[in-house]
Write a protein that holds these residues in place. Structure first.
Motif: not given
Ligand SMILES: [Zn+2]
Length: 562
Positions: A423-431
């Motif tokens: 949501q914050d436009n930052l990449p995060k790792k998928m779980y």
């Protein structure tokens, strides 16, 4: 059939013409076996789709680079099948598909709005098992339903994990398999919390610990109470004593006249990175190597040789001790001391001194040696006290794994940069989660649990045919006509019929085959049944038969399978 066909399912499936071995651990599914397989797949498909999963299929050959990215080639080790193409590009024959599915999902640059993604396939899997056994129970090539889910976090995974949990119980119920989930080690798949759905069976290769409080776990995960021995004793001074003895634990007990549970058991391992790992544990326990691997983060372990113990660690086989071993060992080797938590239940232990024929008395953790890793590395025994209820005794049973669900976490998305845009436009790792059921294994489990001394007894949901129709004395024209006409009528009513219209087999032979094949309903057309104006109807599970006319038969069969 190979001489080692000790599993009932293996014998019956070969005798009944369901499967044939091509080479060790590789079986052809003959038409009867294939029909059952397809029905099992359909049962699985219906329930798995209720979790929101969508079916797809990915290639069997996986570029080795993908596996290397996630460091999974090492984890699978020699069980991995490798092949090269004409350009010398290396591939592995898929043993499981986490890396390929993650690579696929990555190509879509997913955002939080796309998650969770829940996909599955039925496909051929390859595992170069050292010892394939029990017919379809452990093979080198098999069809598996493998599902994969991708989430924004663990909380979201838990929802899908629970749906799969429910789906597996529903599948087992439809297949008439009595399964129970146990906590398990994730093994080569990786991850933290996992469950295996087990089925109690004498032929099982796995041992599972169960408690009447409801707790159940694989031996590689089971927690049990390690009672205090002499925890309130005061520490006594460390002391070296002469100990001309053999190298077994019993030799130490005899020589010192002290109980086994005060002795320190030392086992020296070497892992795949050449690290020496000294596993120590209370003398009355054994080391479980999988628990140890998980504690020290090794993939493969072997016992150190006597030469290595003498020449590299400057110790003595049978007299290894955690005390001073680090000081003595060659400085160029990495030496790790991994301690079982049972050593917190004892004081003033005894054991070797790293010198031949000299033992030490009053060895104490922290004061005399310091563990690099401390945790549970002990193998559970029948009758150990359950850690969950702290009261009942654990019971160890033989079981076969029917399916598994893995909470994989970031094991793959971390090294492979399997990201989504949050949501914050930052990449995060998928779980991630993954979910498997082997079709051949499921088929074998059904046979293991559904048979008698005459043969298989299929559950309605997966029987290869609904009705086994036997014609007797078919050289007689009237009987032949009646049998053929009944066959056509059953088929046109939507009933799946296996028609034994052989004229060169006796009634006895045909009945024996019917019992062996295990189709739930048997119908016999004979001069005798026709003289009573009907056909003999009998269930595989019952002795008595009844004579019914065509309409009664069709109604009865359709009701049975409703
Ligand atoms: Zn319990």
């Amino acid at each position: 059939m190979s001489k080692d066909a000790t599993a009932v399912s293996h014998k019956l499936l070969v005798q009944g013409g369901f499967i044939r071995q091509l080479s060790s651990g590789r079986y052809s599914m003959l038409p009867l076996g294939y029909k059952v397989s397809k029905k099992i797949e359909q049962v699985i498909r219906e329930e798995v789709e209720k979790t929101g999963a969508q079916e797809l299929i990915v290639p069997t050959l996986h570029p080795i680079e993908l596996w290397q990215q996630a460091n999974r080639d090492k984890k699978f080790g020699s069980a991995m099948m490798r092949v090269k193409d004409r350009n010398e590009s290396e591939f592995t024959l898929g043993a499981t598909a986490e890396v390929v599915m993650l690579d696929l999902v990555k190509q879509f640059n997913v955002s939080y709005k796309d998650l969770p993604i829940n996909i599955y396939q039925f496909s051929q899997k390859f595992r170069d098992e050292a010892r394939p056994t029990g017919g379809l129970l452990r093979t080198r090539e098999f069809v598996m339903k493998d599902g994969y889910s991708f989430h924004k976090d663990e909380e979201d995974l838990k929802i899908t994990y629970q749906k799969y949990w429910d789906a597996y119980l529903a599948i087992a119920k439809k297949l008439d398999i009595n399964t129970f989930p146990v906590e398990s080690d994730s093994g080569a798949i990786g991850g933290s919390v996992s469950h295996e759905f087990m089925v109690e069976a004498d032929v099982g290769e796995d041992t599972v610990a169960i408690c009447s409080c409801g707790y159940a776990a694989n031996l590689e995960k089971v927690k049990f109470v390690k009672g205090n021995i002499n925890i309130n004793d005061n520490l006594k001074p460390l002391q070296e004593v002469d100990a001309v003895r053999g190298t077994t634990m019993e030799d130490g007990v005899k020589l010192h006249g002290l109980p086994l549970n005060l002795q320190i058991k030392d086992v020296m391992y070497v892992d795949e990175n050449g690290r020496y790992i000294l596993a120590i544990i209370r003398g009355d326990y054994m080391v479980n190597e999988t628990k140890l691997k998980n504690l020290v983060l090794s993939n493969e372990l072997r016992h150190a040789t006597e030469e290595e113990i003498r020449e590299i660690l400057h110790s003595e086989p049978g007299f290894i001790s955690p005390v001073n071993i680090r000081k003595n060992a060659d400085k160029k080797v990495e030496l790790i001391i991994a301690t079982d938590d049972s050593l917190r239940t004892v004081k003033n232990c005894y054991g070797g001194s790293n010198k031949k024929n000299i033992d030490m008395l009053n060895i104490n953790i922290d004061r005399d040696y310091q563990p690099d890793f401390e945790g549970d590395i002990a193998a559970a025994n029948e009758g150990d006290i359950c850690f969950t209820c702290q009261k009942q005794k654990l019971h160890l049973i033989k079981a076969v794994e029917f399916g598994n669900i893995f909470n994989i976490g970031y094991v793959y998305s971390d090294p492979m940069e399997g990201n989504f845009i949050d949501q914050d436009n930052l990449p995060k790792k998928m779980y991630m989660g993954s979910y498997g059921i082997g079709i051949g294994r499921a088929l074998a489990i059904i046979v293991e649990t559904h048979n008698d001394d005459k043969g298989i007894i299929w559950p309605k949901s997966v029987t290869p045919y609904q009705v086994h129709l036997i014609g007797l004395e078919l050289t007689d024209e009237t009987t032949n006509k009646s049998a053929t006409s009944l066959y056509e009528k059953l088929k046109s009513s939507g009933i799946d019929v296996l028609f034994d219209d052989r004229t060169d087999s006796s009634a006895g032979e045909k009945f024996a085959v019917a019992d062996l094949l295990g189709i739930p309903i048997r119908i016999v057309v004979s001069k005798r049944s026709l003289s009573q104006n009907g056909f003999e109807y009998k269930l595989r599970t019952e002795k008595e038969s009844e004579v019914l006319n065509t309409n009664q038969l069709i109604k009865k069969i359709l009701t049975f399978y409703k």
